[in-house]
Motif scaffolding. Structure first.
Motif, PDB file in Angstrom:
ATOM      1  N   SER A 169       0.842  -1.195   0.000  1.00 33.49           N
ATOM      2  CA  SER A 169       0.000   0.000   0.000  1.00 33.49           C
ATOM      3  C   SER A 169       0.875   1.242   0.000  1.00 33.49           C
ATOM      4  CB  SER A 169      -0.904  -0.001   1.245  1.00 33.49           C
ATOM      5  OG  SER A 169      -0.110   0.016   2.434  1.00 33.49           O
ATOM      6  N   GLU A 212     -13.526   6.114  -1.664  1.00 33.18           N
ATOM      7  CA  GLU A 212     -12.882   7.279  -2.272  1.00 33.18           C
ATOM      8  C   GLU A 212     -13.479   8.602  -1.807  1.00 33.18           C
ATOM      9  OE1 GLU A 212     -12.161   4.859  -6.401  1.00 33.18           O
ATOM     10  OE2 GLU A 212     -14.050   5.006  -5.312  1.00 33.18           O
ATOM     11  N   THR A 219      -9.507   2.341  -3.176  1.00 35.01           N
ATOM     12  CA  THR A 219      -9.992   3.026  -4.374  1.00 35.01           C
ATOM     13  C   THR A 219     -10.144   2.048  -5.536  1.00 35.01           C
ATOM     14  OG1 THR A 219      -7.791   3.528  -5.237  1.00 35.01           O
ATOM     15  CG2 THR A 219      -8.723   5.076  -3.638  1.00 35.01           C
ATOM     16  N   PHE A 261      -5.597   3.304  -9.367  1.00 35.55           N
ATOM     17  CA  PHE A 261      -4.287   3.515  -8.760  1.00 35.55           C
ATOM     18  C   PHE A 261      -3.826   4.963  -8.891  1.00 35.55           C
ATOM     19  CE2 PHE A 261       0.435   3.340  -8.933  1.00 35.55           C
ATOM     20  CZ  PHE A 261       0.693   2.689  -7.735  1.00 35.55           C
ATOM     21  N   GLN A 273      -6.428   8.031  -6.288  1.00 35.68           N
ATOM     22  CA  GLN A 273      -5.509   8.115  -5.156  1.00 35.68           C
ATOM     23  C   GLN A 273      -4.748   9.445  -5.132  1.00 35.68           C
ATOM     24  OE1 GLN A 273      -3.045   4.654  -4.574  1.00 35.68           O
ATOM     25  NE2 GLN A 273      -4.729   3.218  -4.947  1.00 35.68           N
ATOM     26  N   ARG A 292      -2.708  10.747  -7.384  1.00 33.33           N
ATOM     27  CA  ARG A 292      -1.352  10.782  -7.954  1.00 33.33           C
ATOM     28  C   ARG A 292      -1.284  11.815  -9.084  1.00 33.33           C
ATOM     29  NH1 ARG A 292      -0.976   5.443  -5.977  1.00 33.33           N
ATOM     30  NH2 ARG A 292       1.135   5.013  -5.215  1.00 33.33           N
ATOM     31  N   ILE A 352      -3.264   3.717   1.692  1.00 33.37           N
ATOM     32  CA  ILE A 352      -4.202   3.667   0.567  1.00 33.37           C
ATOM     33  C   ILE A 352      -3.876   2.446  -0.277  1.00 33.37           C
ATOM     34  CG2 ILE A 352      -5.105   4.886  -1.455  1.00 33.37           C
ATOM     35  CD1 ILE A 352      -4.101   7.502  -0.257  1.00 33.37           C
ATOM     36  N   GLU A 353      -4.917   1.675  -0.609  1.00 38.16           N
ATOM     37  CA  GLU A 353      -4.762   0.520  -1.504  1.00 38.16           C
ATOM     38  C   GLU A 353      -6.033   0.363  -2.322  1.00 38.16           C
ATOM     39  OE1 GLU A 353      -7.329  -1.283  -0.003  1.00 38.16           O
ATOM     40  OE2 GLU A 353      -6.253  -2.953   0.913  1.00 38.16           O
ATOM     41  N   MET A 354      -6.366  -0.853  -2.778  1.00 37.84           N
ATOM     42  CA  MET A 354      -7.471  -0.995  -3.739  1.00 37.84           C
ATOM     43  C   MET A 354      -8.458  -2.105  -3.404  1.00 37.84           C
ATOM     44  SD  MET A 354      -5.260  -0.370  -7.248  1.00 37.84           S
ATOM     45  CE  MET A 354      -6.696  -0.469  -8.301  1.00 37.84           C
ATOM     46  N   ARG A 411       3.058   8.741   0.673  1.00 39.39           N
ATOM     47  CA  ARG A 411       2.473   9.543  -0.398  1.00 39.39           C
ATOM     48  C   ARG A 411       2.614  11.043  -0.158  1.00 39.39           C
ATOM     49  NH1 ARG A 411      -1.491   8.330  -3.380  1.00 39.39           N
ATOM     50  NH2 ARG A 411      -0.843  10.274  -4.371  1.00 39.39           N
ATOM     51  N   ASP A 421       5.013  10.254  -5.368  1.00 36.72           N
ATOM     52  CA  ASP A 421       4.103   9.268  -5.958  1.00 36.72           C
ATOM     53  C   ASP A 421       4.814   8.071  -6.560  1.00 36.72           C
ATOM     54  OD1 ASP A 421       1.893  10.866  -5.336  1.00 36.72           O
ATOM     55  OD2 ASP A 421       2.081  12.002  -7.203  1.00 36.72           O
TER      56      ASP A 421
END
Length: 295
Positions: free
Chosen positions: A127, A146, A195, A198, A202, A204, A232-234, A260, A264
């Motif tokens: 993550s 999100e 989220t 990616f 997130q 980025r 943060i991951e998915m 983060r 990024d």
């Protein structure tokens, strides 16, 4: 503490094909095959989960007969990688909530048909940290979508159905207790944001599209941090919501590979990346050994 199991009343235990795993209740005795399972471990990468299967072989002290190897039990389904190590399953779930959701539905049905006693589901992953140093292991208590809501919204029959995304408190405490004084890494407990993307979702700025500024990104990430979110991951919101809804004890154990707030781009060396990826495996391996020693 056992949770109250809530499973689909329309299931046919005598005639169900778990299509994406390649198992069925008609030609296979799933109780005989999997009835002893206590822990189901999941991770995105097929390679990583095969490695975890071998790691569990070692720490549980299992020896394969000479000339044999661990078999991927779902290889013919061409979707996921699936290994059984005694009472432990190690299975890949692919990337993101849609892929994991398919696996999760079929794994919950599998342990139900196999009559597993209070199985525990654990996700191991990587993550992006939010104000957390790379290499830190985060054990999630609450998962956020999100929009920073502590739910996962399932779209069912044309309607949005929110379900609370919270992990099992007892399992979290037991995992945190697996910290060793000899560890070179920290274990923290906190929120996780999941989220469906990616890059933009997130925040980025290195994706193919970016319609916001670096300042916008940081403003959002500090808002995320203020919610008590550590990474943060998915996958976490859907994983927490579906397991909780079905009465399955579950936990999410992820290592951070970047902070983060500082950037990024993930630029770990292969050696450091492997070392970081082993950290959730070490923690979960200790948890499993302790669990099995009490039974």
């Amino acid at each position: 503490m056992k949770m109250s199991r809530k499973i689909n009343v329309n299931l046919d235990p005598e005639n169900d094909f778990l299509y994406h795993l390649g198992f069925d209740t008609n030609s296979q005795n799933l109780e005989e095959m999997f009835g002893d399972v206590r822990v189901v471990c999941m991770g995105g990468s097929a390679h990583r989960m095969e490695g975890f299967a071998h790691y569990m072989l070692d720490i549980l002290g299992y020896n394969l007969p000479i000339g044999t190897k661990l078999d991927d039990m779902t290889i013919n389904a061409h979707r996921y990688s699936f290994f059984k190590i005694g009472p432990v399953i190690s299975v890949s779930h692919g990337m993101g909530m849609p892929s994991m959701s398919i696996l999760l539905h079929e794994m919950i049905k599998l342990v139900t048909y196999a009559k597993c006693k209070d199985p525990i589901f654990i996700r191991l992953g990587t993550s992006g940290g939010v104000g957390v140093d790379p290499g830190t292991v985060v054990i999630t208590d609450k998962a956020y979508n999100e929009l920073l809501h502590n739910v996962h919204e399932f779209c069912i029959l044309g309607k949005r159905v929110p379900r609370e995304a919270v992990f099992d408190e007892e399992t979290i405490k037991q995992l945190i207790a697996c910290k060793s004084e000899e560890d070179s890494f920290d274990i923290v407990n906190g929120g996780t944001m999941g989220t469906n993307d990616f890059y933009e979702a997130q925040g980025r700025i290195d994706g193919a599209v970016c319609d916001y500024t670096q300042e916008d990104k940081l403003e959002f990430l500090y808002k995320v941090q203020a919610k008590g979110i550590k990474n943060i991951e998915m996958e976490a919101p859907m994983f927490a919501a579906l397991t909780r809804h079905c009465g399955i004890r579950a936990a999410d154990v992820c290592v951070t590979i970047i902070n983060r707030l500082n950037g990024d781009q993930v630029s770990l060396s292969p050696e450091l990346k492997h070392e970081f990826e082993m950290r959730p495996q070490i923690v979960v391996g200790r948890f499993i050994k302790e669990l099995l020693s009490r039974e």
